[in-house]
Design a protein around this motif. Sequence first.
Motif, PDB file in Angstrom:
ATOM      1  N   THR A  68       0.829  -1.201   0.000  1.00  0.00           N
ATOM      2  CA  THR A  68       0.000   0.000   0.000  1.00  0.00           C
ATOM      3  C   THR A  68       0.864   1.251   0.000  1.00  0.00           C
ATOM      4  OG1 THR A  68      -1.747  -1.180   1.179  1.00  0.00           O
ATOM      5  CG2 THR A  68      -1.841   1.215   1.223  1.00  0.00           C
ATOM      6  N   ASN A 102     -10.151  11.331  -2.519  1.00  0.00           N
ATOM      7  CA  ASN A 102     -11.301  10.502  -2.874  1.00  0.00           C
ATOM      8  C   ASN A 102     -11.316   9.251  -1.999  1.00  0.00           C
ATOM      9  OD1 ASN A 102      -9.392   8.743  -3.991  1.00  0.00           O
ATOM     10  ND2 ASN A 102      -9.660   9.552  -6.047  1.00  0.00           N
ATOM     11  N   THR A 128     -10.808   6.074  -2.656  1.00  0.00           N
ATOM     12  CA  THR A 128      -9.711   5.130  -2.859  1.00  0.00           C
ATOM     13  C   THR A 128      -8.480   5.548  -2.063  1.00  0.00           C
ATOM     14  OG1 THR A 128     -10.520   4.706  -5.085  1.00  0.00           O
ATOM     15  CG2 THR A 128      -8.269   4.025  -4.592  1.00  0.00           C
ATOM     16  N   THR A 129      -8.130   6.804  -2.171  1.00  0.00           N
ATOM     17  CA  THR A 129      -6.956   7.310  -1.453  1.00  0.00           C
ATOM     18  C   THR A 129      -7.166   7.230   0.052  1.00  0.00           C
ATOM     19  OG1 THR A 129      -6.545   8.819  -3.293  1.00  0.00           O
ATOM     20  CG2 THR A 129      -5.389   9.259  -1.241  1.00  0.00           C
ATOM     21  N   GLY A 135      -9.032   5.167   1.722  1.00  0.00           N
ATOM     22  CA  GLY A 135      -8.962   3.769   2.144  1.00  0.00           C
ATOM     23  C   GLY A 135      -7.529   3.288   2.263  1.00  0.00           C
ATOM     24  N   MET A 136      -6.673   3.703   1.330  1.00  0.00           N
ATOM     25  CA  MET A 136      -5.263   3.332   1.395  1.00  0.00           C
ATOM     26  C   MET A 136      -4.589   3.980   2.603  1.00  0.00           C
ATOM     27  SD  MET A 136      -4.400   3.601  -2.652  1.00  0.00           S
ATOM     28  CE  MET A 136      -2.775   2.887  -2.641  1.00  0.00           C
TER      29      MET A 136
END
Length: 60
Positions: A23, A41, A43-44, A46-47
Amino acid sequence: MADKLKITLVKSPIGAIPKQKATVQALGLKKIRQSVELPNNGTTKGMIQRVNHLVKVEEI
């Protein structure tokens, strides 16, 4: 809400589990104190949540 996030690697992922290492690499971070700007956003976020103990996040 900010358009971008500034993500800085503050701790080494050497002792982290393989998913966390992957990650960090996927975020574009290779060295400690290296920063990248990524879009704010889901996705970012969550990472970042997966490796929040290794990075520092600032809104831009």
